[in-house]
Structure formats: structure tokens, C-alpha cells
Design an enzyme around this catalytic site. Structure first.
Site, short mmCIF file in Angstrom:
data_model
loop_
_atom_site.label_atom_id
_atom_site.label_comp_id
_atom_site.label_asym_id
_atom_site.label_seq_id
_atom_site.Cartn_x
_atom_site.Cartn_y
_atom_site.Cartn_z
N SER A 861 0.83 -1.20 0.00
CA SER A 861 0.00 0.00 0.00
C SER A 861 0.86 1.25 0.00
O SER A 861 1.96 1.26 0.54
CB SER A 861 -0.91 0.04 1.24
OG SER A 861 -1.80 -1.04 1.26
N CYS A 862 0.33 2.27 -0.61
CA CYS A 862 0.82 3.63 -0.40
C CYS A 862 -0.41 4.51 -0.35
O CYS A 862 -1.51 4.03 -0.04
CB CYS A 862 1.81 4.05 -1.48
SG CYS A 862 1.14 4.10 -3.16
N LYS A 863 -0.29 5.77 -0.64
CA LYS A 863 -1.43 6.68 -0.53
C LYS A 863 -2.57 6.23 -1.44
O LYS A 863 -3.73 6.18 -1.01
CB LYS A 863 -0.99 8.10 -0.88
CG LYS A 863 -2.09 9.14 -0.79
CD LYS A 863 -1.53 10.51 -1.11
CE LYS A 863 -2.60 11.59 -1.03
NZ LYS A 863 -2.05 12.94 -1.32
#
Length: 958
Positions: A861-863
Site C-alpha cells: 500500500s501507499c497513498k
């Protein structure tokens, strides 16, 4: 699909054209087994002519499909760019998955361009060629050589070679030739196999009915021994992106409506408490209305199965995870079994619509708990700790489960008695005893006693008539007594009440097994009408204890009666002398077992019901205090937590289903699943700066809340796709996700799973910020949140491995080429977690490796699950090819470029490949300009930061 195709490039098949059709899927194997690619081919060019004669072209090929019915072009695929080469050989191939409506008549158009710079913003058209799929299949050696025609259709710009990919062993070839020359002999890049093993379904893992709209890419890379491997990437959307949040919303609405009903059933309360109750009910009504509106808006959405990042702040979609996709890399090597590597990509679970000005859940909850006591003072309510509130909810849940279970067991006992079945009687009694003892043990908690007292103190009739009539004559004495009593018991000082100065002793009556009414000491009496509420000491010490004790006494009477009946039954079976037979018949008439047991079990059920009603009201009163003290902040936090948890659960359910289908034929995995459970490792790339700091705080709580989730595998009602969708049930403190499987598949599972054993998942979160904002955070900000998260979850992962090694033989775990011991990997991870190293991506590498070695579920995950996530996934895939499949070092960077080609532009950080020993920047071939822009942005932010710091210091000292 710009958000959804970041890992595979955005020159893919139109998603509408790739929608999977469920038609004809009837057998379980067909439903769960994915359709493998039917046509795959590689591309190469010869004698390309660049627009400028003094340079060689930077060639790439755009692939489009001409629909024979609709007569229009559909963009299908795009190769990587091969720089400065008039005879380029492309490593990126073209695949037509079986879901795509391709036929022998389908026309394919190849357009070759010269990308003058890596941004592809300035490119020139060299030529194009068209062929049909049937032409390729009928061609000798399944290979076509086509002339490229320029835009005027006259000049020849070179040739393009189309070769169908088949599995096999290629001839050894000089690596340098791969990038410069096209072999003139039979193309060694064409894989040979008479059986087309790449389409063999027997060894193919299951994917399942919850995945749709596949996007595929195919590559061929060289190994260290000059052989060739075929690599396929397949990314899919997941229907759970919407179905899980919808089910959760319905459960939230149902739970809150139930709480409103429980509050109504508290009965009459004094004006103060009644006003608080009305305010709390109004708040619940607001949440219910909001959730109903959100659910209605989501029901209007048809056909979409993921939320793009551009909609992350849209209120109607705030429960939906961002860019939830599954990615599978399948590696086919000569004379080896295919290998599969799965990963789930999703945007960070966070309340993007609500924003992060006040921080995320972790900070908001800590602040809220610290201020909660002051809230209780302001609203004049009783403060209960989070542990007490959780205990109250637990008591309610246990009672809601055990009461109907006890009722069913009582009915089973009576049925066995009616049938005169001694074995059935013993089994039913054993289960009834166990559940009733558990029920009684739950009610012995001190919280229930104190809550009952508080509830009685909140009722209008708490002041006795005697006290009321004598108050005018002894006002001063009454004031003194009130002060003394308040010092002894703070509940008596609650608003709207005066403590009693006289107590009338009371006793709650319960019938014994003979049918007479007795006290706790066994003395017969009649129930007397009470005009006052008993003093808390009497109530605390006698009445409630007597109530739950009566349940145990009734159970003992049932047990005694069953023993008596069975003893008499055994006596009847023994031979009896004739002269005693008449005496036995006249002295004893056993009658029907059911008739003798019925009064006793009826009293047991009545006592259980009475206890449940009182305890339920008491625990509801505790939750009323929690809700009253929470106005309004607590309700907003609960909504935020619901939103974050919904996104996290949708991702977890997606990963669990994918991992389950992939391991259906792995007995070791299934054994691990029901004995211990699975680890779910979330890799986060968020920075600890600005808004992403709040996102990480949200994500930490959301991932931690997944510990309240259990999974259960069930047998589907039918093989219809609608009956194979996972279902969610439960309440906020505990949810169960039921995963239905077709009948044929379900019956191959271990007995423990088929019997409905709940399966655990152990979520762990590791975060390492990698972008330029993390650089600012490490120099001027605070990274303690990241350090605490990594340390805490390392301990969880270590505990999971310890439990796994005690219950499951390590032979059940998957085998890898890199035989590093898991203990050594854990030691390395522990050292890196405590090391003060900036952007220590070794933490993520090691945690991901451990997860795969433990049969776990991988998430990244990231933003928004786009740029940084893409960089992480592609680098991990290439590392797996190198470590597990001997990818040639000379092809490592080229493989990265192929997988990262034509990525979207955004926040691109830096990754260090620990084994390669060199920094691999996230700058795909089309993004060479980006590091300069990144440097300028970072410098600008640094200047702004320094100016703000100076202004703050000047203001402080002035």
C-alpha cells in the site's frame, strides 16, 4: 483504468472489452479455474529506418485490435522501448486471454514508433502492419514476417516479426545478440511444446469467482544458463471492493438500530438520564440515516468493481478501498513446474473524506480517551474505562449467543427424553451443562453487579416513600446522611437522585425443582411488593448473586433428574424376583421421561431469560454511559473507525480468498490454516509527514482491528456465481467472513474446516516511508510512529512463527531456492527494526520474504496504490525472478524497465536492492526527467520549511 493498471502499464485492453463472462460456467472446476491465455506472441523488428539518418530509432510497438463486428480500434498492448537499435527484439510480448473475445478472424494492427525522447511526448510514426489471429495460427512455425508500411502506404519502413510463444527449451544464444540482432535461424525465442503446457489447467491454482476484468502482460527473460523463461502478469479487480463494504454498512445499521431499541427497553429513567438517552438515540439515528444514504448511493453503482484514486475523497465511496487489485506473476521455465507469486495492492485504509487536520485514528483515540473523564463530568454521567465498555459488549454478545443455544439444547434434551434415549440424553445434558456453566461464569462479573446498581439508581422510584414523607421534618439530618452516603458510594450522588435513608430488605424468589418458592437459603416465602429500590449492598450481595445462582441450581436439578431417570432405567433392565415385582410396580410408576423433565427445564429457561433481561439492561446502561460521554466526538470517531475498517476488511477478504484458492490442493497449507491461521503482512510506503502521517495513524488502527475478524469456509448452495460470494456476519467487536466453495471442492477439505472451525488471520503492518516527504520527516520531523509500528508488529510476527513451529511441521511450509532459515530472517528483521537507518527498505524486503515463506498473504500500500506501490511490486517481482528462477543479471534492469514501462507520473521514491548493492531509482524509461524535477521540489520544500522554522523561533523569543 489509469489507476488500476499501474503495474501492467496503461496501454492495455479496454476493461469493458475484457469483462469476464460467467456463461457456461457450471462445474466447480470450471468456476474456480481461470482460463489461461490462448494466444501469446512476441515481437521483433528488422531494418527500421529512423526519421533522422544519423541516428538509430528508439523503437516501441503499439498493439491494437480491430473488432470485426464494430469496425473500430481497441488499444490492446504496448512494448517497452528498445533504445538506439534498428533491429530491436522486444521482451514484452502480447497476450490474448481467453476472456477476450478474440477469434481467428480478429485483426491485429501493429504500429511502430520512434520515441525521440523517453517521455514519448515526441515520437514519430515509422510504419504499421496488420494480420489476423488465424494468419498467425496457420503460418509455418506459427511465425509471420510482415512489411511495415509508412503513413502514405507506399514506403517500406522495415519488417516486423510476429512469433507465437510456446513453452520449451531454446538454443543457447549470445546475450549481446538479444539487444542488437535478430537471429536469422529459426527464432530461438519461440518456445516449443507439443502439449502447450502453458495452458494446462491441472497444475494451475484456483483464482475464484470474486475476481474479474483481467489485465495481462507477458514477457520472456533470459536465465543465467542462457535459457528462457516466460513470465505472465495478470492483474484483476475484485468484486469484494464493493460487496464487503455494503454488507458491513448493513450490519452497522442493524447493530445501531438494535442499540436504539435496547435503550428504549431500559424503561423509565429520571429526567437527567432520560435526556441523555434521548440525545444518544438522536446521535444513533443520525449515523443510521447517514449509513442508509451511503448504502443507497452504493447500490446505484453498477458494473464498477474498484474505486480509482481520483474518488478517494468522495463521501458516497468513503467505505470503499482505493484501487484494490490482485496481481499474480506466473513463471514458466523449461522442464520446471510453474510458480505463482500473488500480491494484493490497495490504497492505505484511511478516512480521506474526513481529512487529517487533527491527525488519524491512533492520535484521535488516544486524545479522546485522555479527555473522556472530563466529558463524563461535563455530561454528569458515569465514567467507564475502555476495558469495562468492551467487557459490557462482550457480555451482551455472549448472552445473545448462549441464550438461544441453551434453548436449543433444552429442546434436544426433551426430545431425547421423549425417545427414552439414554445416550442422547447424556450427550444433550453434557452440552447443556457446558454452555450453562459458561453462561453463569459470564454473569458473575463484578461489572454486571455495579451496572445493575447504577441502573436502579437512575430510575425515578429510587427515592423511597418513607424518606419522601419525613424529609421535611429531618432536612438537616437527611443532608448529613446524603453527604456520608455519597462518600461511601459515588453512584448515589448522581444527578436527579437523592440517596435513601432507609432500606427495605427484599428477596427475589426462584422456584426450586419441587415447585415451591424458596429464598437462597431454601426457606419458603411469597414475593412481597416493594415500594423502594433496595440499598446497593443488599442488591449487590444478595439479589443479583441469587439470580445467577438460581440458574446453576436449576441446572443441578436437571442433572439430578436425568441421573435418577437413567438409574431407574438401569434398575428396570436388571432381573427382578417374582415376589418383588408386584412391590416394584406399586411403589414406582416412572411415567414419561419428558413429563418429569419438562417442569425443570422450563424453570431453567425461565431463570435464564430473567437473568438475560436484567443483565442486558445493565450492560446497555453501561454502553449508554459510554455513548453519553462520547457526545459528539466519540460518534465521529466511531464513524471514522467504521470507514477505515471497511476498507481494510475488503482488502483482507480479497487476499484471503485469493490465497485460499491458490492453496486448495496443498495439504500442508490447509493444515496450517485450521491449526494456526495465516499471517497477513501489510507493507506500507507512507511517509510520516503531513497528511500521510494521519493516514498511517488511520491505517495502524484499521489493520489492528482486523484481529477481530475470523473466517469460515462453507459449502455453497449451488455452483452459481452469486452463491460463491463471501458473506460477512457479526458485530463491530467481532466479524466472521464466510467463504462458500462449490460442493465438489468443499468436500476435499480437512474435516476440521468442513465442520465449520473458525480460521484466524494475524495482521501485521510494516511501514517505511520512501519519498521526498519522508526525507523531510527524518531530518526535521518525527518518525517515532513508524518505529513503534514496526517494533510492535515484529513482535506479533515473531509470536506467530513461534506458535506455528509448535503446531505445524516446517515441512508444510513452501520450499524456495533461497534456503535462508526463517529464524535467521526474523533475527535480521529484528535488527533492522531497531536500527536507526534512514529509509530502511530492508525491513520491507525481509518482512515480505518471511511472509511468503510462512504461506502468508502479501499486501502493498501507499497513498493511492499507484506509483510507490508499482515500484515496490515490480522490484519484488524482479527480485523473485533473480533469486528463485535465476534471472540473468544482465536482464534485471531490462526486466524492471519492461514491467515499469509507461507508468503514470507521480511521487517516485528510491529503492535500494540490498543484494544488487546499487540504488535502483524509480525512473522507468519514460521518466528520465523526473529526478531533476524531484530535486527541485525537494529543495523548494526545504527552503519553505527553513523559513517557517525561523519565523516560529522569532515569534517564540519575542
Amino acid at each position: 483504468m489509469e489507476d488500476g493498471t499501474q503495474h501492467l502499464g496503461h496501454c492495455m485492453v479496454d476493461m469493458k472489452e475484457l469483462s469476464a463472462s460467467p456463461e457456461g460456467l457450471s462445474a466447480a472446476g470450471v468456476i474456480l479455474t481461470p482460463k489461461l491465455p490462448q494466444v501469446e506472441f512476441s515481437l521483433a523488428c528488422n531494418d527500421l529506418v529512423a526519421s533522422g539518418r544519423d541516428r538509430k530509432p528508439n523503437a516501441l510497438v503499439q498493439v491494437a485490435v480491430i473488432d470485426p463486428h464494430k469496425q473500430h480500434l481497441v488499444s490492446h498492448a504496448c512494448t517497452e522501448i528498445v533504445e538506439a537499435n534498428k533491429d530491436p527484439l522486444f521482451l514484452t510480448g502480447v497476450t490474448f486471454p481467453s476472456e477476450y473475445p478474440a477469434s481467428p478472424e480478429t485483426l491485429v494492427k501493429l504500429s511502430v514508433y520512434d520515441a525521440k525522447d523517453k517521455t514519448q511526448e515526441s515520437s514519430s510514426f515509422l510504419g504499421s502492419a496488420t494480420f489476423s489471429v488465424g494468419d498467425l495460427l496457420r503460418a509455418k512455425d506459427e511465425r509471420l514476417t510482415l512489411s511495415l508500411r509508412s503513413s502514405d502506404g507506399v514506403c517500406t519502413a522495415g519488417t516486423v516479426v510476429v512469433s507465437r510463444l510456446k513453452m520449451g527449451e531454446m538454443e543457447e544464444v549470445d546475450v549481446d545478440q538479444i539487444t542488437t540482432d535478430i537471429p536469422s535461424q529459426k527464432c530461438p525465442l519461440v518456445y516449443e511444446s507439443a502439449h502447450h503446457s502453458c495452458t494446462d489447467r491441472e497444475n494451475n491454482p484456483l483464482t475464484g469467482p470474486v475476481f474479474k476484468n483481467p489485465v495481462c502482460k507477458v514477457y520472456r527473460f533470459q536465465t543465467v544458463d542462457s535459457k528462457w523463461m516466460l513470465v505472465r502478469e495478470q492483474m484483476e479487480e475484485c468484486t469484494l471492493s464493493f460487496s464487503i463494504p455494503k454488507q458491513l454498512l448493513a450490519l452497522y445499521i442493524q447493530e445501531d438500530m438494535s442499540r436504539v431499541q435496547d435503550l428504549k427497553e431500559l424503561g423509565d429513567l429520571s429526567p437527567h438520564w432520560d435526556n441523555l438517552r434521548k440525545e444518544v438515540m438522536t446521535r444513533y439515528a443520525g449515523i443510521i440515516s447517514s449509513y442508509q444514504e451511503t448504502l443507497a448511493e452504493m447500490d446505484k453503482i453498477n458494473g464498477c468493481s474498484f474505486k480509482p484514486s481520483c474518488c478517494k475523497a468522495q463521501k458516497s465511496l468513503e467505505f470503499i478501498p482505493i484501487n484494490l487489485h490482485t496481481q499474480r506473476m506466473r513463471v514458466t521455465c523449461p522442464k520446471k513446474t510453474d510458480a505463482f507469486y500473488d500480491i494484493v495492492t490497495v490504497g492505505a485504509p484511511a478516512a480521506h473524506f474526513q481529512g487529517f487536520k487533527g491527525g488519524g485514528l491512533q492520535r484521535l483515540l488516544s486524545r479522546y480517551e485522555a479527555e473522556k473523564k472530563s466529558f463524563s463530568t461535563a455530561y454528569q454521567c458515569i465514567y467507564y474505562s475502555p476495558e469495562h465498555t468492551a467487557k459490557a459488549q462482550e457480555v451482551l454478545n455472549i448472552m445473545s449467543l448462549l441464550q438461544p443455544l441453551i434453548t436449543r439444547l433444552v429442546d434436544q434434551l426433551l426430545q431425547a427424553a421423549h425417545e427414552h434415549s439414554s445416550p442422547g440424553l447424556r450427550d444433550a445434558l453434557k452440552h447443556l451443562s457446558d454452555k450453562t456453566e459458561q453462561f453463569v461464569h459470564t454473569l458473575k462479573d463484578e461489572l454486571v453487579k455495579s451496572a445493575l446498581l447504577a441502573l436502579h439508581a437512575a430510575q425515578p422510584g429510587y427515592v423511597s416513600k418513607n424518606q419522601k414523607s419525613t424529609r421535611a421534618q429531618s432536612q438537616h439530618q437527611g443532608h448529613t446522611n446524603q453527604t456520608n452516603d455519597q462518600n461511601q458510594n459515588p453512584i448515589q450522588g448522581l444527578p436527579g437522585h437523592s440517596p435513601p435513608t432507609s432500606v427495605t430488605e427484599t428477596t427475589v424468589v426462584c422456584n426450586n425443582v419441587e415447585g415451591t418458592q424458596t429464598t437462597a437459603g431454601g426457606e419458603p416465602l411469597s414475593l412481597k411488593h416493594q415500594d423502594t429500590i433496595p440499598h446497593h449492598k443488599e442488591y449487590d450481595e444478595e439479589e443479583w448473586d441469587r439470580l445467577w445462582a438460581n440458574v446453576a441450581k436449576c441446572l443441578n436439578c436437571v442433572i439430578a433428574m436425568v441421573d435418577k431417570l437413567q438409574e431407574e432405567d438401569n434398575t428396570k433392565q436388571d432381573p427382578v424376583p417374582e415376589h418383588q415385582l408386584a412391590d416394584v410396580i406399586t411403589s414406582h410408576n416412572p411415567g414419561d421421561w419428558r413429563e418429569q423433565l419438562c417442569p425443570l427445564v422450563t424453570r431453567l429457561k425461565d431463570c435464564v431469560m430473567e437473568v438475560v433481561e436484567k443483565a442486558k439492561r445493565a450492560m446497555t446502561f453501561v454502553l449508554l454511559q459510554e455513548a453519553a460521554c462520547s457526545i459528539p466526538q466519540g460518534f465521529l470517531l466511531q464513524q471514522r473507525r467504521d470507514i477505515v475498517f471497511s476498507q481494510a476488511l475488503a482488502a483482507l477478504a480479497c487476499g484471503f480468498v485469493m490465497r485460499l484458492y491458490a492453496g486448495m490442493q496443498d495439504k500442508g497449507f490447509l493444515r496450517q490454516l485450521h491449526l494456526v491461521g495465516l499471517v497477513a503482512q501489510f507493507e506500507s510506503l507512507l511517509s510520516t509527514y503531513s497528511e500521510e502521517f494521519g493516514m498511517l495513524e488511520d491505517m495502524e488502527v484499521g489493520i489492528s482491528d482486523l484481529q477481530r475478524v475470523m473466517f469460515k469456509i462453507t459449502e455453497a448452495k449451488s455452483d452459481d456465481l452469486s452463491d460463491l460470494q463471501p458473506l460477512v456476519c457479526g458485530r463491530r467487536d467481532h466479524f466472521t467472513v464466510e467463504v462458500p466453495l462449490p460442493k465438489l471442492v468443499f468436500h476435499t477439505l480437512p474435516e476440521e474446516i468442513k465442520e465449520g472451525k473458525l480460521l484466524r488471520v494475524f495482521p501485521v503492518l510494516f511501514n517505511v516511508g520512501i519519498n521526498e516527504q519522508q526525507t523531510i520527516a527524518e531530518r526535521f520531523g518525527d518518525i517515532s510512529l513508524q518505529e513503534r509500528i514496526n517494533q510492535k508488529n515484529f513482535e506479533t510476527l515473531e509470536a506467530y512463527y513461534k506458535s506455528l513451529s509448535e503446531k505445524v511441521p516446517l515441512e508444510c511450509l513452501p520450499c524456495f531456492q533461497t534456503q535462508t532459515d526463517i529464524k535467521e530472517l526474523l533475527e535480521t528483521l529484528g535488527q533492522n527494526v531497531v536500527a536507526k537507518k534512514k529509509k530502511n527498505v530492508e525491513i520491507l524486503w525481509t518482512a515480505g520474504t518471511i511472509c511468503r515463506r510462512l504461506n502468508g498473504i502479501r499486501f502493498t500500500s501507499c497513498k493511492s496504490a499507484k506509483d510507490r506501490t508499482s515500484m515496490s511490486v515490480t522490484l519484488e517481482q524482479c527480485a523473485l525472478l533473480r533469486d528463485e528462477h535465476q534471472l540473468s543479471k544482465d536482464f534485471f534492469v531490462r526486466a524492471l524497465d519492461c514491467m515499469r514501462s509507461r507508468l503514470t507520473q507521480g511521487d517516485i521514491g528510491q529503492w535500494e536492492d540490498p543484494e544488487a548493492g546499487a540504488m535502483t531509482e524509480n525512473k522507468p524509461a519514460s521518466r528520465h526527467f523526473y529526478p531533476i524535477a524531484l530535486l527541485l521540489v525537494s529543495s523548494h520544500l526545504l527552503v519553505v520549511w527553513l523559513i517557517l522554522s525561523l519565523v516560529f523561533l522569532l515569534a517564540k523569543y519575542q
